[in-house]
Design an enzyme around this catalytic site. Structure first.
Site, PDB file in Angstrom:
ATOM      1  N   GLU A   1      54.377  47.360  36.639  1.00  0.00           N
ATOM      2  CA  GLU A   1      53.155  48.167  36.748  1.00  0.00           C
ATOM      3  C   GLU A   1      53.411  49.242  37.784  1.00  0.00           C
ATOM      4  OE1 GLU A   1      49.489  45.993  37.438  1.00  0.00           O
ATOM      5  OE2 GLU A   1      48.749  47.582  38.770  1.00  0.00           O
TER       6      GLU A   1
ATOM      7  N   GLU B   1      45.308  54.156  43.639  1.00  0.00           N
ATOM      8  CA  GLU B   1      44.191  53.218  43.617  1.00  0.00           C
ATOM      9  C   GLU B   1      43.354  53.443  44.866  1.00  0.00           C
ATOM     10  OE1 GLU B   1      44.785  49.012  41.735  1.00  0.00           O
ATOM     11  OE2 GLU B   1      46.565  49.454  42.925  1.00  0.00           O
TER      12      GLU B   1
END
Length: 263
Positions: free
Chosen positions: A140, A145
């Protein structure tokens, strides 16, 4: 006039990328109105039944203007508090899977993130084919974020079998960005055969390198990945300090998405 603007923009993009050997291969400038372009984006809803594995509190919808729409050159992904779904909030999770999948390249997303405890916006990538196995074996890449309870920070992270948050071994960098909610910033990654380099407004902020003789446990990033834009609510990380009901509706705004690859 609009035609001239498009020609000038294309010229600028081409001129800028020629210098480092990259060329624009995929983009969405959001120069239209309505739902996201269906030739470029799909809606990911299949994890609604199990809260996406992170105890998240949103129900992701599909083809719903209230949760994802384009207007005035901006894609808006909006989370609402509302009844009628299996979760107390709705939002959208857009993916380019099978419409934009790449092995190596440079990705740039100009975005403005929402403020508020409980919101969890992200710009990230997952493997398209999962050839090394289910998460985290196939990797990933988190281009950006943000968790609302940490208002001055954005995070850049990779996850693999060896390095992931379930073990507390993820490779990550937190960057102080106090105006992330007030202004647009460019979040980017340059991904090559031996490193992932993360950028904030074109400035290098974090790098993860492939070690000599690394296995897929440490470096699964030799398969194609696709892009994800989503705004989650709550969850094991985003909801660590609860959800502030006064923040709804909360919106992540995206000005453009551009993907470059070597010629």
């Amino acid at each position: 006039m609009r035609f001239l603007f498009v020609i000038i923009t294309a010229f600028i993009l081409t001129s800028c990328t020629d210098k480092d050997g990259y060329e624009l291969v995929w983009s969405d400038e959001f120069d239209y109105k309505g739902l996201p372009d269906s030739t470029k984006w799909s809606y990911d809803t299949e994890g609604n039944a199990w809260a996406w594995g992170n105890s998240e509190l949103q129900h992701y919808t599909a083809h719903r203007h209230e949760n994802a729409h384009v207007d005035n050159g901006i894609l808006s992904i909006t989370a609402h508090a509302e009844d009628g779904y299996n979760q107390p909030y709705t939002s959208a999770r857009l993916i380019t899977k099978e419409k934009g999948d790449w092995l190596y390249g440079k990705v740039e997303v100009r975005a403005k993130i929402p403020a508020g405890t409980g919101l969890w916006p992200a710009i990230w990538m997952l493997p398209t084919d999962w050839e090394y196995g289910s998460w985290p074996l196939s990797g990933e890449i988190d281009i950006m974020e943000h968790v609302g309870y940490s208002p001055d920070s954005v995070f850049f992270t990779i996850h693999t079998e060896a390095y992931n948050h379930t073990k507390g071994t993820e490779k990550s960098k937190a960057v102080c960005l106090p105006d992330a909610k007030a202004h647009f910033h460019i979040y980017g990654i340059e991904w090559t055969a031996n490193k992932c380099t993360f950028f904030l407004d074109h400035e290098k902020v974090f790098q993860y390198k492939k070690q000599t003789n690394a296995s897929s446990s440490e470096w699964p990033f030799d398969r194609r990945f696709h892009l994800i834009l989503n705004l989650a609510v709550g969850g094991t990380w985003g909801g660590k300090h609860g959800v502030d009901e006064s923040v709804f509706p909360g919106t992540m705004e995206i000005d453009y998405v551009r993907v470059y690859q070597k010629k």
